[in-house]
Design a protein around this motif. Structure first.
Motif, PDB file in Angstrom:
ATOM      1  N   ALA A 135      32.545  41.583  44.168  1.00  0.00           N
ATOM      2  CA  ALA A 135      32.205  41.418  42.783  1.00  0.00           C
ATOM      3  C   ALA A 135      33.456  41.011  42.194  1.00  0.00           C
ATOM      4  O   ALA A 135      34.431  41.878  42.596  1.00  0.00           O
ATOM      5  N   VAL A 136      33.479  40.160  41.433  1.00  0.00           N
ATOM      6  CA  VAL A 136      34.987  39.796  40.786  1.00  0.00           C
ATOM      7  C   VAL A 136      34.864  39.592  39.320  1.00  0.00           C
ATOM      8  O   VAL A 136      33.726  38.749  38.771  1.00  0.00           O
ATOM      9  N   LEU A 137      35.849  40.243  38.451  1.00  0.00           N
ATOM     10  CA  LEU A 137      35.705  39.876  37.015  1.00  0.00           C
ATOM     11  C   LEU A 137      36.688  38.960  36.626  1.00  0.00           C
ATOM     12  O   LEU A 137      37.885  39.007  37.210  1.00  0.00           O
ATOM     13  N   LEU A 138      36.109  37.982  36.049  1.00  0.00           N
ATOM     14  CA  LEU A 138      36.913  36.993  35.574  1.00  0.00           C
ATOM     15  C   LEU A 138      37.133  37.003  34.032  1.00  0.00           C
ATOM     16  O   LEU A 138      36.111  37.177  33.443  1.00  0.00           O
ATOM     17  N   THR A 139      38.367  36.904  33.856  1.00  0.00           N
ATOM     18  CA  THR A 139      38.998  37.155  32.298  1.00  0.00           C
ATOM     19  C   THR A 139      39.559  36.028  31.980  1.00  0.00           C
ATOM     20  O   THR A 139      40.477  35.951  31.362  1.00  0.00           O
ATOM     21  N   LEU A 140      39.016  34.611  32.067  1.00  0.00           N
ATOM     22  CA  LEU A 140      39.980  33.539  31.898  1.00  0.00           C
ATOM     23  C   LEU A 140      39.439  32.767  30.730  1.00  0.00           C
ATOM     24  O   LEU A 140      40.094  31.726  30.381  1.00  0.00           O
ATOM     25  N   GLY A 141      38.411  33.075  29.974  1.00  0.00           N
ATOM     26  CA  GLY A 141      37.669  32.356  29.107  1.00  0.00           C
ATOM     27  C   GLY A 141      36.841  31.079  29.858  1.00  0.00           C
ATOM     28  O   GLY A 141      36.750  31.308  31.057  1.00  0.00           O
ATOM     29  N   ARG A 142      36.122  30.252  29.168  1.00  0.00           N
ATOM     30  CA  ARG A 142      35.242  29.396  29.425  1.00  0.00           C
ATOM     31  C   ARG A 142      35.668  28.131  29.879  1.00  0.00           C
ATOM     32  O   ARG A 142      34.731  27.378  30.592  1.00  0.00           O
ATOM     33  N   GLY A 195      30.870  47.346  40.350  1.00  0.00           N
ATOM     34  CA  GLY A 195      31.617  47.345  41.565  1.00  0.00           C
ATOM     35  C   GLY A 195      32.496  46.356  41.664  1.00  0.00           C
ATOM     36  O   GLY A 195      32.543  45.647  42.838  1.00  0.00           O
ATOM     37  N   ILE A 196      33.341  46.152  40.779  1.00  0.00           N
ATOM     38  CA  ILE A 196      34.426  45.147  40.736  1.00  0.00           C
ATOM     39  C   ILE A 196      35.432  45.435  41.897  1.00  0.00           C
ATOM     40  O   ILE A 196      35.954  46.373  42.096  1.00  0.00           O
ATOM     41  N   ARG A 197      35.720  44.250  42.637  1.00  0.00           N
ATOM     42  CA  ARG A 197      36.700  44.241  43.865  1.00  0.00           C
ATOM     43  C   ARG A 197      37.809  43.695  43.338  1.00  0.00           C
ATOM     44  O   ARG A 197      38.836  43.797  44.376  1.00  0.00           O
ATOM     45  N   ALA A 198      37.923  42.611  42.583  1.00  0.00           N
ATOM     46  CA  ALA A 198      39.100  42.171  42.009  1.00  0.00           C
ATOM     47  C   ALA A 198      38.894  41.687  40.817  1.00  0.00           C
ATOM     48  O   ALA A 198      37.974  41.457  40.259  1.00  0.00           O
ATOM     49  N   VAL A 199      40.234  41.528  39.999  1.00  0.00           N
ATOM     50  CA  VAL A 199      40.187  41.019  38.477  1.00  0.00           C
ATOM     51  C   VAL A 199      41.035  39.495  38.449  1.00  0.00           C
ATOM     52  O   VAL A 199      41.959  39.363  39.185  1.00  0.00           O
ATOM     53  N   LEU A 213      44.255  45.804  33.074  1.00  0.00           N
ATOM     54  CA  LEU A 213      45.178  46.093  34.198  1.00  0.00           C
ATOM     55  C   LEU A 213      45.494  47.415  34.510  1.00  0.00           C
ATOM     56  O   LEU A 213      45.596  47.748  35.932  1.00  0.00           O
ATOM     57  N   THR A 214      45.347  48.393  33.887  1.00  0.00           N
ATOM     58  CA  THR A 214      45.275  49.803  33.840  1.00  0.00           C
ATOM     59  C   THR A 214      44.221  50.161  34.748  1.00  0.00           C
ATOM     60  O   THR A 214      44.234  50.953  35.690  1.00  0.00           O
ATOM     61  N   ALA A 215      42.933  49.976  34.454  1.00  0.00           N
ATOM     62  CA  ALA A 215      41.726  50.093  35.139  1.00  0.00           C
ATOM     63  C   ALA A 215      41.808  49.651  36.455  1.00  0.00           C
ATOM     64  O   ALA A 215      41.438  50.496  37.473  1.00  0.00           O
ATOM     65  N   ALA A 216      42.436  48.319  36.538  1.00  0.00           N
ATOM     66  CA  ALA A 216      42.464  47.969  38.024  1.00  0.00           C
ATOM     67  C   ALA A 216      43.305  48.791  38.771  1.00  0.00           C
ATOM     68  O   ALA A 216      43.145  48.929  40.057  1.00  0.00           O
ATOM     69  N   ARG A 217      44.537  49.002  38.322  1.00  0.00           N
ATOM     70  CA  ARG A 217      45.338  50.079  39.032  1.00  0.00           C
ATOM     71  C   ARG A 217      44.744  51.335  39.377  1.00  0.00           C
ATOM     72  O   ARG A 217      44.994  51.693  40.653  1.00  0.00           O
ATOM     73  N   GLU A 218      44.143  51.817  38.649  1.00  0.00           N
ATOM     74  CA  GLU A 218      43.504  53.201  38.793  1.00  0.00           C
ATOM     75  C   GLU A 218      42.460  52.928  40.175  1.00  0.00           C
ATOM     76  O   GLU A 218      42.437  54.128  40.699  1.00  0.00           O
ATOM     77  N   ALA A 219      41.614  51.916  39.997  1.00  0.00           N
ATOM     78  CA  ALA A 219      40.712  51.566  40.838  1.00  0.00           C
ATOM     79  C   ALA A 219      41.393  51.154  42.274  1.00  0.00           C
ATOM     80  O   ALA A 219      40.387  50.698  43.158  1.00  0.00           O
ATOM     81  N   ALA A 220      42.668  50.929  42.347  1.00  0.00           N
ATOM     82  CA  ALA A 220      43.225  50.303  43.486  1.00  0.00           C
ATOM     83  C   ALA A 220      42.755  49.100  43.992  1.00  0.00           C
ATOM     84  O   ALA A 220      42.498  48.714  45.132  1.00  0.00           O
ATOM     85  N   ILE A 221      42.204  48.182  42.773  1.00  0.00           N
ATOM     86  CA  ILE A 221      41.898  47.021  43.149  1.00  0.00           C
ATOM     87  C   ILE A 221      42.837  45.750  42.813  1.00  0.00           C
ATOM     88  O   ILE A 221      43.781  45.967  41.872  1.00  0.00           O
ATOM     89  N   PRO A 222      42.929  44.903  43.413  1.00  0.00           N
ATOM     90  CA  PRO A 222      44.099  43.424  43.299  1.00  0.00           C
ATOM     91  C   PRO A 222      43.590  42.857  41.798  1.00  0.00           C
ATOM     92  O   PRO A 222      42.409  42.715  41.307  1.00  0.00           O
TER      93      PRO A 222
END
Length: 250
Positions: A135-142, A195-199, A213-222
């Motif tokens: 699973a990937v979190l996309l935060t780019l807008g539409r 279950g995000i594996r990358a942002v 960015l902090t949440a991704a760092r804590e979760a050790a995901i790229p």
């Protein structure tokens, strides 16, 4: 300075804050221009216009017709075309222009950033680096979602104020219609729940969306970080305090 006309090229928190500060202080007749990508933008003091200008010539014609004295470019760091048009139009007319350049995010210890040039390069990295079903979190807008259609087998969670065109969506995509600012606890919950594996993010800078960015760092995901586009040179400040100082010297 009383009665002088200012155009703010807006669409950011800085643009809104500047319009509010000037409404309180007085002395400037302010118009804020919005691109029109958000159907229900927050109300702003002063005049407002929505939509494009029609390139450099259209912007120059507007500035002349409206007798604009100064321009502040407070657009998003990725609004490269608008920023370039502002530089060209103001140079053509000899109008003072200031850009508010929000500082970019900088990786810190523990971050796993993948530096890419654009959404297409981000999609290529995901397709090559992540296993099927991730699973990937996309935060780019539409507007930059279509390249991720090539990532067959991946699951996407797309967070955007406005929904993208249906034909641009990846096959497996959950839409979250949300507007920042976002809290760290909220971002932690989002990553865990899905279950995000990358942002994937643009390097927009600022505080409103930095918690991911902090949440991704804590979760050790790229974090696949899209770097900012190059902009033509212009006088610039980093915040509205600098913009107010610039206007005070007019």
């Amino acid at each position: 300075m009383a009665g002088r006309r200012l155009l703010i090229l807006g669409g950011t928190t800085e643009a809104a804050a500047l319009a509010r500060a000037l409404a309180e202080a007085g002395g400037w007749d302010v118009t804020t221009s919005l691109a029109g990508r958000t159907r229900a933008p927050a109300a702003l003091p002063g005049a407002a216009r929505t939509g494009g200008f029609g390139g450099v010539d259209g912007l120059a014609a507007y500035l002349q017709a409206e007798r604009i004295d100064r321009v502040i470019d407070a657009t998003h760091p990725f609004a490269a075309t608008m920023s370039a048009n502002a530089v060209a139009a103001c140079a053509q007319l000899g109008l003072p222009l200031l850009r508010i350049e929000r500082p970019a995010w900088v990786a810190v210890a523990g971050d796993r950033w993948i530096d890419v040039a654009d959404a297409a390069e981000a999609a290529d990295w995901l397709a090559s680096a992540l296993p099927a079903g991730a699973a990937v979190l996309l935060t780019l807008g539409r507007q930059e979602v279509a390249p991720f259609q090539r990532c067959a087998g991946l699951r996407f969670v797309l967070r955007s104020i406005e929904p993208p065109a249906p034909q641009d969506l990846p096959a497996d995509c959950l839409l979250l219609s949300e507007r920042g600012p976002f809290t760290l606890d909220g971002e932690r919950t989002l990553i865990a729940r899905h279950g995000i594996r990358a942002v994937v993010a643009k390097n927009a800078g600022g505080d409103a969306t930095a918690a991911k960015l902090t949440a991704a760092r804590e979760a050790a995901i790229p974090v696949v970080m899209i770097r900012r586009p190059a902009l033509p040179a212009a006088s610039a400040v980093t915040d509205i305090a600098g913009a107010l100082d610039w206007l005070a010297g007019a």
